[in-house]
Design a protein around this motif. Structure first.
Motif, PDB file in Angstrom:
ATOM      1  N   PRO A  69       3.080 -15.852  -1.187  1.00 58.87           N
ATOM      2  CA  PRO A  69       3.578 -14.691  -0.444  1.00 58.87           C
ATOM      3  C   PRO A  69       3.211 -13.379  -1.132  1.00 58.87           C
ATOM      4  N   ASP A  70       1.907 -13.058  -1.122  1.00 61.16           N
ATOM      5  CA  ASP A  70       1.513 -11.790  -1.734  1.00 61.16           C
ATOM      6  C   ASP A  70       1.872 -10.643  -0.791  1.00 61.16           C
ATOM      7  N   ARG A  71       1.563  -9.438  -1.195  1.00 63.74           N
ATOM      8  CA  ARG A  71       2.018  -8.266  -0.449  1.00 63.74           C
ATOM      9  C   ARG A  71       1.507  -8.224   0.989  1.00 63.74           C
ATOM     10  N   PRO A  72       0.205  -8.479   1.257  1.00 65.37           N
ATOM     11  CA  PRO A  72      -0.249  -8.487   2.652  1.00 65.37           C
ATOM     12  C   PRO A  72       0.449  -9.545   3.504  1.00 65.37           C
ATOM     13  N   VAL A  73       0.710 -10.703   2.913  1.00 63.68           N
ATOM     14  CA  VAL A  73       1.386 -11.766   3.644  1.00 63.68           C
ATOM     15  C   VAL A  73       2.808 -11.338   3.999  1.00 63.68           C
ATOM     16  N   VAL A  74       3.548 -10.840   3.020  1.00 58.70           N
ATOM     17  CA  VAL A  74       4.929 -10.424   3.261  1.00 58.70           C
ATOM     18  C   VAL A  74       4.983  -9.281   4.271  1.00 58.70           C
ATOM     19  N   ARG A  75       4.012  -8.384   4.207  1.00 56.71           N
ATOM     20  CA  ARG A  75       3.975  -7.274   5.156  1.00 56.71           C
ATOM     21  C   ARG A  75       3.823  -7.799   6.587  1.00 56.71           C
ATOM     22  N   TYR A  76       2.941  -8.781   6.761  1.00 54.71           N
ATOM     23  CA  TYR A  76       2.746  -9.350   8.094  1.00 54.71           C
ATOM     24  C   TYR A  76       3.992 -10.116   8.539  1.00 54.71           C
ATOM     25  N   LEU A  77       4.577 -10.889   7.628  1.00 48.89           N
ATOM     26  CA  LEU A  77       5.792 -11.641   7.954  1.00 48.89           C
ATOM     27  C   LEU A  77       6.910 -10.707   8.379  1.00 48.89           C
ATOM     28  N   GLY A  78       7.029  -9.577   7.681  1.00 54.02           N
ATOM     29  CA  GLY A  78       8.069  -8.622   8.018  1.00 54.02           C
ATOM     30  C   GLY A  78       7.889  -8.046   9.409  1.00 54.02           C
ATOM     31  N   GLY A  79       6.647  -7.725   9.748  1.00 55.33           N
ATOM     32  CA  GLY A  79       6.380  -7.212  11.084  1.00 55.33           C
ATOM     33  C   GLY A  79       6.683  -8.224  12.168  1.00 55.33           C
ATOM     34  N   ARG A  80       6.344  -9.477  11.892  1.00 54.68           N
ATOM     35  CA  ARG A  80       6.610 -10.524  12.884  1.00 54.68           C
ATOM     36  C   ARG A  80       8.098 -10.873  12.956  1.00 54.68           C
ATOM     37  N   LEU A  81       8.822 -10.658  11.842  1.00 53.85           N
ATOM     38  CA  LEU A  81      10.275 -10.831  11.896  1.00 53.85           C
ATOM     39  C   LEU A  81      10.873  -9.848  12.902  1.00 53.85           C
ATOM     40  N   VAL A  82      10.450  -8.608  12.823  1.00 52.66           N
ATOM     41  CA  VAL A  82      10.931  -7.602  13.781  1.00 52.66           C
ATOM     42  C   VAL A  82      10.575  -8.035  15.204  1.00 52.66           C
ATOM     43  N   ASP A  83       9.350  -8.527  15.394  1.00 53.47           N
ATOM     44  CA  ASP A  83       8.930  -8.989  16.721  1.00 53.47           C
ATOM     45  C   ASP A  83       9.824 -10.125  17.219  1.00 53.47           C
ATOM     46  N   SER A  84      10.243 -10.997  16.301  1.00 49.96           N
ATOM     47  CA  SER A  84      11.014 -12.177  16.698  1.00 49.96           C
ATOM     48  C   SER A  84      12.387 -11.821  17.262  1.00 49.96           C
ATOM     49  N   PHE A  85      12.867 -10.624  16.969  1.00 53.42           N
ATOM     50  CA  PHE A  85      14.168 -10.206  17.493  1.00 53.42           C
ATOM     51  C   PHE A  85      14.058  -9.614  18.894  1.00 53.42           C
ATOM     52  N   ASN A  86      12.811  -9.379  19.362  1.00 54.45           N
ATOM     53  CA  ASN A  86      12.617  -8.875  20.720  1.00 54.45           C
ATOM     54  C   ASN A  86      13.604  -7.742  21.018  1.00 54.45           C
ATOM     55  N   LEU A  87      13.598  -6.738  20.164  1.00 59.49           N
ATOM     56  CA  LEU A  87      14.589  -5.657  20.231  1.00 59.49           C
ATOM     57  C   LEU A  87      14.545  -4.931  21.574  1.00 59.49           C
ATOM     58  N   PRO A  88      15.754  -4.588  22.102  1.00 61.68           N
ATOM     59  CA  PRO A  88      17.066  -4.887  21.539  1.00 61.68           C
ATOM     60  C   PRO A  88      17.666  -6.196  22.047  1.00 61.68           C
ATOM     61  N   PHE A  89      17.000  -6.820  23.033  1.00 64.92           N
ATOM     62  CA  PHE A  89      17.636  -7.911  23.762  1.00 64.92           C
ATOM     63  C   PHE A  89      17.838  -9.166  22.924  1.00 64.92           C
ATOM     64  N   GLY A  90      16.819  -9.561  22.145  1.00 60.54           N
ATOM     65  CA  GLY A  90      16.959 -10.753  21.327  1.00 60.54           C
ATOM     66  C   GLY A  90      18.024 -10.591  20.261  1.00 60.54           C
ATOM     67  N   PHE A  91      18.070  -9.405  19.659  1.00 58.23           N
ATOM     68  CA  PHE A  91      19.078  -9.121  18.638  1.00 58.23           C
ATOM     69  C   PHE A  91      20.479  -9.226  19.244  1.00 58.23           C
TER      70      PHE A  91
END
Length: 230
Positions: A69-91
């Motif tokens: 989990p280097d920095r580019p990987v974590v950065r991408y994971l973080g962005g996809r985490l936000v996507d996974s919440f489908n804001l605001p409805f999924g959250f």
């Protein structure tokens, strides 16, 4: 018994080889500004939704997960985490479900609040089954807490279903990639589909009846960067 494998997905090969844990202070996302990069959030609490969405991205594009989990990987994971919440409805869906009782509540013979068990069995499982039967992976939001406090939402979780067994007694056992258990091909979620109002929990093969219910999250494909082979 009916057995369905949606795709040639194997957690030990297509899931991340590292756990859903990151050093304290690791930002979830980094926001570039004219004044420099601003870190937002703390990934120490986990990036399960980002790991699930990214695992699908990589699988769909024929890539294996990166080893570290280097920095580019974590950065991408973080962005996809936000996507996974489908804001605001999924959250809001996580919060709506976690405040509901397990079984439905009735007053004067009328359903005044549908329970998590009924929502899982009657509404969400058919959607999950349809996706898996069509050969697609299914990202699942797991509701693990019963609380009115939004602060408890971080105790919920996300996993990836890639197949299922359906027994004659209507017990479904979902085969899942759980980011909390890297390299583990034996993680499952089991639920008996008979009588949605019986108040049965969902059994996690590694954690027991720790899951109150699950729903299908709204995944949208994104093209991942070339992280390199695992």
């Amino acid at each position: 018994m009916l057995t369905v494998l949606a795709a040639d997905f194997v957690p030990s090969r297509n899931g991340f080889p590292f756990p859903n844990w990151f050093p304290p202070g690791t930002p979830v996302v980094e926001l570039p500004t004219p004044f420099g990069v601003i870190p937002i959030g703390n990934a120490n609490g986990g990036l399960c939704g980002g790991m699930v969405f990214t695992a699908i991205d990589l699988f769909r594009y024929g890539q294996l997960p990166p080893p570290d989990p280097d920095r580019p990987v974590v950065r991408y994971l973080g962005g996809r985490l936000v996507d996974s919440f489908n804001l605001p409805f999924g959250f809001l869906k996580y919060y709506d479900w976690q405040r509901r009782p397990t079984t439905s509540r009735y007053a004067l013979g009328l359903n005044v609040q549908t329970g998590v068990s009924s929502l899982t069995i009657d509404n969400e499982w058919p959607r999950v089954q349809m996706l898996l039967d069509a050969g697609q992976l299914a990202a699942l939001g797991l509701v693990k807490v019963y609380s009115l406090s939004p602060r408890e939402m971080g105790k919920n979780h996300q996993v990836l279903a890639y197949g299922y067994d359906l027994d004659d007694d209507q017990t479904v056992t979902l085969k899942v990639y759980d980011p909390n258990y890297p390299g583990d091909d034996g993680v499952t979620l089991s639920l008996n589909l008979q009588d949605a109002e019986a108040g049965r929990g969902v059994t996690h093969s590694r954690e027991g009846e720790s899951v109150r219910g699950f729903f299908l999250t709204e995944y949208r494909l994104a093209e991942p960067p070339l992280f390199g082979p695992a």
